[in-house]
Design a protein around this motif. Sequence first.
Motif, PDB file in Angstrom:
ATOM      1  N   LEU A 192       0.596  -1.574   0.111  1.00 56.51           N
ATOM      2  CA  LEU A 192       0.543   0.483   0.073  1.00 56.51           C
ATOM      3  C   LEU A 192       0.780   1.223   0.217  1.00 56.51           C
ATOM      4  O   LEU A 192      -0.007   2.991   0.140  1.00 56.51           O
ATOM      5  CB  LEU A 192      -0.765   0.027   1.270  1.00 56.51           C
ATOM      6  CG  LEU A 192      -1.878  -0.993   0.924  1.00 56.51           C
ATOM      7  CD1 LEU A 192      -2.705  -1.275   2.553  1.00 56.51           C
ATOM      8  CD2 LEU A 192      -3.201  -0.705   0.025  1.00 56.51           C
ATOM      9  N   LYS A 226      -7.922   4.221   5.344  1.00 59.47           N
ATOM     10  CA  LYS A 226      -9.044   2.968   5.091  1.00 59.47           C
ATOM     11  C   LYS A 226      -9.027   2.716   3.991  1.00 59.47           C
ATOM     12  O   LYS A 226     -10.063   2.044   3.987  1.00 59.47           O
ATOM     13  CB  LYS A 226     -10.041   3.464   6.161  1.00 59.47           C
ATOM     14  CG  LYS A 226     -11.231   2.895   6.631  1.00 59.47           C
ATOM     15  CD  LYS A 226     -12.524   3.715   6.495  1.00 59.47           C
ATOM     16  CE  LYS A 226     -13.240   4.302   6.058  1.00 59.47           C
ATOM     17  NZ  LYS A 226     -14.685   4.729   6.261  1.00 59.47           N
ATOM     18  N   ASP A 227      -9.326   3.460   3.052  1.00 61.01           N
ATOM     19  CA  ASP A 227     -10.026   3.636   1.875  1.00 61.01           C
ATOM     20  C   ASP A 227      -8.917   2.842   1.100  1.00 61.01           C
ATOM     21  O   ASP A 227      -9.293   1.571   0.817  1.00 61.01           O
ATOM     22  CB  ASP A 227     -10.233   4.861   1.259  1.00 61.01           C
ATOM     23  CG  ASP A 227     -11.863   5.830   1.856  1.00 61.01           C
ATOM     24  OD1 ASP A 227     -12.579   5.019   2.345  1.00 61.01           O
ATOM     25  OD2 ASP A 227     -11.944   6.654   1.585  1.00 61.01           O
ATOM     26  N   LYS A 228      -7.753   2.946   1.142  1.00 65.13           N
ATOM     27  CA  LYS A 228      -6.835   1.992   0.202  1.00 65.13           C
ATOM     28  C   LYS A 228      -6.977   1.212   0.430  1.00 65.13           C
ATOM     29  O   LYS A 228      -6.716  -0.431   0.294  1.00 65.13           O
ATOM     30  CB  LYS A 228      -5.691   3.315   0.644  1.00 65.13           C
ATOM     31  CG  LYS A 228      -4.688   3.931  -0.035  1.00 65.13           C
ATOM     32  CD  LYS A 228      -3.149   4.092  -0.085  1.00 65.13           C
ATOM     33  CE  LYS A 228      -2.474   4.805  -1.365  1.00 65.13           C
ATOM     34  NZ  LYS A 228      -1.371   5.034  -0.080  1.00 65.13           N
ATOM     35  N   LEU A 288      -9.375  -1.016   2.063  1.00 67.96           N
ATOM     36  CA  LEU A 288     -10.863  -0.857   1.908  1.00 67.96           C
ATOM     37  C   LEU A 288     -10.438  -1.510   0.434  1.00 67.96           C
ATOM     38  O   LEU A 288     -11.522  -2.932   0.090  1.00 67.96           O
ATOM     39  CB  LEU A 288     -11.781  -1.122   2.508  1.00 67.96           C
ATOM     40  CG  LEU A 288     -11.561  -0.995   3.508  1.00 67.96           C
ATOM     41  CD1 LEU A 288     -12.778   0.027   4.232  1.00 67.96           C
ATOM     42  CD2 LEU A 288     -11.570  -2.168   4.544  1.00 67.96           C
ATOM     43  N   GLU A 289      -9.886  -0.713  -0.254  1.00 68.72           N
ATOM     44  CA  GLU A 289      -9.557  -1.047  -2.210  1.00 68.72           C
ATOM     45  C   GLU A 289      -9.170  -2.826  -2.101  1.00 68.72           C
ATOM     46  O   GLU A 289      -9.374  -3.571  -2.352  1.00 68.72           O
ATOM     47  CB  GLU A 289      -9.519  -0.110  -2.276  1.00 68.72           C
ATOM     48  CG  GLU A 289      -9.693   0.748  -3.872  1.00 68.72           C
ATOM     49  CD  GLU A 289      -9.509   1.310  -4.281  1.00 68.72           C
ATOM     50  OE1 GLU A 289      -8.341   1.665  -5.331  1.00 68.72           O
ATOM     51  OE2 GLU A 289      -9.803   2.718  -3.949  1.00 68.72           O
ATOM     52  N   ALA A 290      -8.180  -2.247  -1.492  1.00 71.26           N
ATOM     53  CA  ALA A 290      -6.548  -3.702  -1.378  1.00 71.26           C
ATOM     54  C   ALA A 290      -7.295  -4.576  -1.054  1.00 71.26           C
ATOM     55  O   ALA A 290      -7.018  -5.810  -1.684  1.00 71.26           O
ATOM     56  CB  ALA A 290      -5.366  -2.926  -1.366  1.00 71.26           C
ATOM     57  N   GLU A 306     -10.597  -5.486  -1.152  1.00 75.42           N
ATOM     58  CA  GLU A 306     -11.178  -6.398  -1.777  1.00 75.42           C
ATOM     59  C   GLU A 306     -11.482  -7.932  -2.622  1.00 75.42           C
ATOM     60  O   GLU A 306      -9.687  -8.181  -3.878  1.00 75.42           O
ATOM     61  CB  GLU A 306     -11.629  -5.899  -3.236  1.00 75.42           C
ATOM     62  CG  GLU A 306     -12.174  -4.512  -2.973  1.00 75.42           C
ATOM     63  CD  GLU A 306     -14.145  -4.747  -2.620  1.00 75.42           C
ATOM     64  OE1 GLU A 306     -14.312  -5.331  -4.038  1.00 75.42           O
ATOM     65  OE2 GLU A 306     -14.550  -4.755  -1.436  1.00 75.42           O
TER      66      GLU A 306
END
Length: 163
Positions: free
Chosen positions: A136, A142-144, A146-148, A150
Amino acid sequence: MANASDEFRLVSPNINHEGKLPRKYTLEGQGAQRNMSPPLEWYNLPQDTKSLSLVVQDIDAPIVPWVIWVVTNIPPSLKGLPEGFSGKGNELGGDYGHVKEGINDEKVPGWRGPKLPNHGHRFEFKLFALDDELKLGNKVTKDKLLEAVEGHVLGEAVLTAIF
């Protein structure tokens, strides 16, 4: 059917599920006993877990949800994080040195316990067991995160505390 004791779960020796978040984990604690990250332990990691990530949020904040702590690349060899871990990973060394803390909604890395205008907020500790280690970069949010995660989540465990 899996029995409950085999479930992937997240606990804290100092917080009952849906119990009170002690003051020392918030900005309302006293002296050195304030704004410490709480101790966490996890059990029954899903098979093939390569890393763990954690997101802690105040899910009842006026600006919902408010991110308190983002932690990633926790090696599955660790069985938990000790009290006051935040900011001390490199100091503790060993596998703790691999753990990466992200930026919270106060725009600072690490744990930032709340100071609330009114109490009764729910704090959600959500632990993700992942089939890969996340890359990362330096500013983990958090957004980064949660995207990662997936497509890489093998299991999730949640602990809720009330403050």
